[in-house]
Design a protein around this motif. Structure first.
Motif, PDB file in Angstrom:
ATOM      1  N   ARG A  31     -63.209 -81.571  51.608  1.00 42.36           N
ATOM      2  CA  ARG A  31     -64.637 -81.498  51.974  1.00 42.36           C
ATOM      3  C   ARG A  31     -65.048 -81.217  53.143  1.00 42.36           C
ATOM      4  O   ARG A  31     -64.702 -82.160  54.312  1.00 42.36           O
ATOM      5  CB  ARG A  31     -65.588 -82.134  51.011  1.00 42.36           C
ATOM      6  CG  ARG A  31     -65.122 -82.352  49.537  1.00 42.36           C
ATOM      7  CD  ARG A  31     -65.684 -83.479  48.879  1.00 42.36           C
ATOM      8  NE  ARG A  31     -64.827 -84.545  48.889  1.00 42.36           N
ATOM      9  CZ  ARG A  31     -64.996 -85.775  48.660  1.00 42.36           C
ATOM     10  NH1 ARG A  31     -66.257 -86.162  47.962  1.00 42.36           N
ATOM     11  NH2 ARG A  31     -64.472 -86.913  48.832  1.00 42.36           N
ATOM     12  N   SER A  56     -67.439 -76.990  48.623  1.00 38.81           N
ATOM     13  CA  SER A  56     -66.341 -77.494  49.458  1.00 38.81           C
ATOM     14  C   SER A  56     -66.792 -77.719  50.821  1.00 38.81           C
ATOM     15  O   SER A  56     -66.143 -78.425  51.387  1.00 38.81           O
ATOM     16  CB  SER A  56     -65.111 -76.933  49.548  1.00 38.81           C
ATOM     17  OG  SER A  56     -65.206 -75.427  49.810  1.00 38.81           O
ATOM     18  N   THR A  57     -67.773 -76.996  51.386  1.00 40.01           N
ATOM     19  CA  THR A  57     -68.105 -76.983  52.862  1.00 40.01           C
ATOM     20  C   THR A  57     -69.542 -76.994  53.111  1.00 40.01           C
ATOM     21  O   THR A  57     -70.590 -76.662  52.228  1.00 40.01           O
ATOM     22  CB  THR A  57     -67.454 -75.706  53.806  1.00 40.01           C
ATOM     23  OG1 THR A  57     -68.313 -74.721  53.052  1.00 40.01           O
ATOM     24  CG2 THR A  57     -65.961 -75.506  53.204  1.00 40.01           C
ATOM     25  N   PHE A  81     -70.890 -85.512  51.622  1.00 34.30           N
ATOM     26  CA  PHE A  81     -69.465 -85.758  51.181  1.00 34.30           C
ATOM     27  C   PHE A  81     -69.013 -87.163  51.178  1.00 34.30           C
ATOM     28  O   PHE A  81     -68.404 -87.703  50.277  1.00 34.30           O
ATOM     29  CB  PHE A  81     -68.632 -85.076  51.939  1.00 34.30           C
ATOM     30  CG  PHE A  81     -68.750 -83.650  51.761  1.00 34.30           C
ATOM     31  CD1 PHE A  81     -69.015 -82.987  50.656  1.00 34.30           C
ATOM     32  CD2 PHE A  81     -68.804 -82.918  52.892  1.00 34.30           C
ATOM     33  CE1 PHE A  81     -69.274 -81.416  50.555  1.00 34.30           C
ATOM     34  CE2 PHE A  81     -69.113 -81.539  53.069  1.00 34.30           C
ATOM     35  CZ  PHE A  81     -69.385 -80.712  51.764  1.00 34.30           C
TER      36      PHE A  81
END
Length: 272
Positions: A31, A56-57, A81
């Protein structure tokens, strides 16, 4: 280190090597906070990567050389995250050619190419020591092992970036802090061609020196090399394997190497 489920920050993540690193990390299950001085490019990379790897980002506009803004990136990563496991000090600038570089040029190059690494490590390493693990990846250059024809600011700061990475590894490597230092030659990015477009003979020679010394790799090839090195927890990352031979030749006979570099520079300037 296996990067799956790890939390990473990539500076200069809006394109080039940084953008390729973001995509590769996400593909492996990490991440990632995508940071770039140009927030639009960071957002574009994040959007593209999230299309393939949803969630994921996240992206942020940030000056990677500013301590307060580095802290903001760390805080963002932790909110979204979790604690940061890997930091990619990837943002960099080419600098002005020759001794035409003024005080402001030197200050900017030192801040972006070196102090940005120092400031990030100062914030993160104490946390990693408490946790017993962390990974710092420095994007330097083959110029940090050899030199850079044309740009003193680039050559000096990339040497210093390599030295700082070495120091980090020596000082904290037995305490769970892993360090890798990326030293490529030519990579197909805007940075590579900035000298060619500078309007200065030394600047044009700088680009020609790199493009004629070996293959110009694509950023994705460099990202693959970086992830392989992290998996092996290997310090020196050389996407261009011939750099090691050049480095050995330099160390084995420094005066001969300097003489050859002067001849090489003269030949390039004659073409510029």
């Amino acid at each position: 280190m296996n990067v799956a489920q790890r939390v990473a920050i990539v500076t200069g993540g809006g394109g080039g090597i940084g953008g390729a690193l973001v995509a590769r990390l996400a593909r492996e299950g990490a991440r990632v906070v995508v940071a770039d001085l140009d927030v639009d490019t960071a957002r574009a990379v994040s959007t593209t990567v999230n299309a393939d790897h949803p969630g994921s980002t996240v992206s942020a506009g940030a000056d990677a050389s500013d301590t307060a803004q580095i802290q903001e990136l760390i805080d963002l990563a932790e909110r979204v995250f979790g604690p940061v496991d890997l930091y990619f000090a990837n943002a960099g600038i080419a600098g002005a050619p020759g001794l035409d570089a003024g005080e402001q040029d030197w200050d900017l190059s030192i801040d972006v190419n070196l102090r940005a690494h120092i400031r990030a490590a100062t914030l993160l390493v104490p946390r990693w020591l408490e946790r017993g693990e962390g990974y710092f990846v420095s994007t330097a250059s083959a110029a940090g092992l050899l030199t850079q024809i044309g740009s003193a600011t680039y050559a000096v700061t990339k040497h210093a970036a390599v030295a700082f990475s070495e120091w980090l590894s020596v000082t904290y490597g037995d305490r769970g802090v892993h360090v890798s230092c990326l030293c490529p030659m030519g990579v197909n990015t805007r940075l590579l061609y900035s000298g060619k477009d500078s309007g200065d003979a030394l600047g044009r020679a700088a680009t020609q020196a790199v493009t004629s010394a070996g293959d110009v790799l694509e950023p994705v090839e460099v990202a693959d090399a970086v992830l392989a090195a992290i998996e092996d927890e290997r310090f020196l990352i050389l996407p261009h394997e011939e750099v090691l031979d050049m480095y050995r030749q330099k160390g084995s006979d420094y005066d001969r190497w300097l003489s050859e570099m002067r001849r090489y520079q003269s030949s390039l300037l004659a073409q510029a």
